[in-house]
Design an enzyme around this catalytic site. Sequence first.
Site, PDB file in Angstrom:
ATOM      1  N   ARG A  60      13.242   4.808  12.308  1.00  0.00           N
ATOM      2  CA  ARG A  60      12.011   5.608  12.216  1.00  0.00           C
ATOM      3  C   ARG A  60      11.129   5.377  13.459  1.00  0.00           C
ATOM      4  O   ARG A  60      11.614   4.981  14.503  1.00  0.00           O
ATOM      5  CB  ARG A  60      11.293   5.265  10.904  1.00  0.00           C
ATOM      6  CG  ARG A  60      12.158   5.595   9.676  1.00  0.00           C
ATOM      7  CD  ARG A  60      11.432   5.341   8.383  1.00  0.00           C
ATOM      8  NE  ARG A  60      10.230   6.185   8.292  1.00  0.00           N
ATOM      9  CZ  ARG A  60       9.227   5.974   7.426  1.00  0.00           C
ATOM     10  NH1 ARG A  60       9.290   4.957   6.592  1.00  0.00           N
ATOM     11  NH2 ARG A  60       8.180   6.769   7.401  1.00  0.00           N
ATOM     12  N   TYR A  67      11.282   8.991   1.315  1.00  0.00           N
ATOM     13  CA  TYR A  67      11.306   7.939   0.293  1.00  0.00           C
ATOM     14  C   TYR A  67      12.015   8.338  -1.001  1.00  0.00           C
ATOM     15  O   TYR A  67      12.161   7.499  -1.891  1.00  0.00           O
ATOM     16  CB  TYR A  67       9.871   7.494  -0.020  1.00  0.00           C
ATOM     17  CG  TYR A  67       9.169   6.899   1.173  1.00  0.00           C
ATOM     18  CD1 TYR A  67       9.640   5.733   1.768  1.00  0.00           C
ATOM     19  CD2 TYR A  67       8.045   7.511   1.736  1.00  0.00           C
ATOM     20  CE1 TYR A  67       9.014   5.186   2.878  1.00  0.00           C
ATOM     21  CE2 TYR A  67       7.408   6.971   2.843  1.00  0.00           C
ATOM     22  CZ  TYR A  67       7.894   5.807   3.409  1.00  0.00           C
ATOM     23  OH  TYR A  67       7.277   5.265   4.513  1.00  0.00           O
ATOM     24  N   PRO A  94       0.801  -1.236   0.000  1.00  0.00           N
ATOM     25  CA  PRO A  94       0.000   0.000   0.000  1.00  0.00           C
ATOM     26  C   PRO A  94       0.826   1.274   0.000  1.00  0.00           C
ATOM     27  O   PRO A  94       1.873   1.357   0.644  1.00  0.00           O
ATOM     28  CB  PRO A  94      -0.807  -0.115   1.304  1.00  0.00           C
ATOM     29  CG  PRO A  94      -0.040  -1.054   2.165  1.00  0.00           C
ATOM     30  CD  PRO A  94       0.587  -2.042   1.213  1.00  0.00           C
ATOM     31  N   ASN A 114       8.179  -5.592  -0.839  1.00  0.00           N
ATOM     32  CA  ASN A 114       7.998  -4.400  -0.008  1.00  0.00           C
ATOM     33  C   ASN A 114       6.517  -4.323   0.328  1.00  0.00           C
ATOM     34  O   ASN A 114       5.702  -3.862  -0.484  1.00  0.00           O
ATOM     35  CB  ASN A 114       8.446  -3.139  -0.746  1.00  0.00           C
ATOM     36  CG  ASN A 114       8.391  -1.916   0.174  1.00  0.00           C
ATOM     37  OD1 ASN A 114       7.842  -1.978   1.282  1.00  0.00           O
ATOM     38  ND2 ASN A 114       8.941  -0.798  -0.292  1.00  0.00           N
ATOM     39  N   ARG A 155       5.210  11.170  -2.546  1.00  0.00           N
ATOM     40  CA  ARG A 155       4.918  10.778  -1.160  1.00  0.00           C
ATOM     41  C   ARG A 155       6.146  10.986  -0.273  1.00  0.00           C
ATOM     42  O   ARG A 155       7.153  10.294  -0.438  1.00  0.00           O
ATOM     43  CB  ARG A 155       4.533   9.297  -1.144  1.00  0.00           C
ATOM     44  CG  ARG A 155       4.310   8.730   0.232  1.00  0.00           C
ATOM     45  CD  ARG A 155       4.238   7.203   0.212  1.00  0.00           C
ATOM     46  NE  ARG A 155       4.032   6.720   1.551  1.00  0.00           N
ATOM     47  CZ  ARG A 155       4.253   5.476   1.942  1.00  0.00           C
ATOM     48  NH1 ARG A 155       4.682   4.578   1.085  1.00  0.00           N
ATOM     49  NH2 ARG A 155       4.045   5.126   3.187  1.00  0.00           N
ATOM     50  N   GLU A 200      12.394  -9.542   2.231  1.00  0.00           N
ATOM     51  CA  GLU A 200      11.663  -8.322   2.624  1.00  0.00           C
ATOM     52  C   GLU A 200      12.548  -7.117   2.319  1.00  0.00           C
ATOM     53  O   GLU A 200      13.731  -7.107   2.664  1.00  0.00           O
ATOM     54  CB  GLU A 200      11.363  -8.401   4.125  1.00  0.00           C
ATOM     55  CG  GLU A 200      10.744  -7.131   4.682  1.00  0.00           C
ATOM     56  CD  GLU A 200      10.536  -7.206   6.199  1.00  0.00           C
ATOM     57  OE1 GLU A 200      10.413  -8.319   6.752  1.00  0.00           O
ATOM     58  OE2 GLU A 200      10.514  -6.144   6.831  1.00  0.00           O
ATOM     59  N   ALA A 220       3.117  -0.696   4.822  1.00  0.00           N
ATOM     60  CA  ALA A 220       2.681  -0.734   6.226  1.00  0.00           C
ATOM     61  C   ALA A 220       2.162  -2.105   6.659  1.00  0.00           C
ATOM     62  O   ALA A 220       2.165  -2.413   7.860  1.00  0.00           O
ATOM     63  CB  ALA A 220       1.609   0.329   6.456  1.00  0.00           C
ATOM     64  N   HIS A 257      12.729  -2.613   2.143  1.00  0.00           N
ATOM     65  CA  HIS A 257      12.164  -1.290   2.391  1.00  0.00           C
ATOM     66  C   HIS A 257      13.100  -0.240   1.824  1.00  0.00           C
ATOM     67  O   HIS A 257      14.328  -0.400   1.898  1.00  0.00           O
ATOM     68  CB  HIS A 257      11.976  -1.043   3.890  1.00  0.00           C
ATOM     69  CG  HIS A 257      11.114  -2.075   4.532  1.00  0.00           C
ATOM     70  ND1 HIS A 257       9.741  -2.055   4.409  1.00  0.00           N
ATOM     71  CD2 HIS A 257      11.416  -3.177   5.242  1.00  0.00           C
ATOM     72  CE1 HIS A 257       9.250  -3.106   5.041  1.00  0.00           C
ATOM     73  NE2 HIS A 257      10.232  -3.805   5.549  1.00  0.00           N
TER      74      HIS A 257
END
Length: 142
Positions: free
Chosen positions: A104, A21, A8, A71, A16, A95, A74, A97
Amino acid sequence: MIHILNGPNLNRLGGREPGVYGTLTLADIERMCRDHGQTLGHEITFRQSNSEGELVGWVHDANDSHGVVFNAGAYTHTSIALHDAVRAIAAPVIEVHLSNIHAREAFRHHSMLAAAAQGVICGFGANSYLLAMTALVGLQSG
Ligand code: DQA
C-alpha cells in the site's frame, strides 16, 4: 487468556473501504476469533478503541496473559507510546493487519510496533487474526 486489541477506525469495518478491508464487520471478526479460541482451548478478550492512551492501558492489562493479537490501525505507523507499551509487558505480542501494508502507500510500510513484537502477520483479511492466535498458542508449547 488471549487479548485481541483493535485500534482506530476498525469499528468502521464493513462499510470502511470494502475494496481494501473487505465487508466483514468487527463483530464478525470477533465471532470468528471467539470460535477459533474455543478450538484452541483459550479464552479471549476482544476490544477496540480509537484512543491511543486507552490502547496503552489495554496492552498493560495483558501483561500476565498468553499474549496479544494487536491491530493498532494507523497508530502502527506513528506510535512510540504503543511501541514502548509492547516492550513493557511480559506477554508476547503479534502485530496483525487485514491488508498487506507493504503493498500500500509508502507511509504504511514502516511499523513502529514490529521491532517490539514477536512477529507480524498481514494481508490475510480476518484470517490474519486467526493465524496470529494459532501462532501465540504454538509459542506457549514451543
Ligand atoms: C490496518 C492497516 C493500517 O495501515 C490502517 O491504518 C488501518 C488498518 C489493517 O488492518 O490493514 O487502520 O491496520
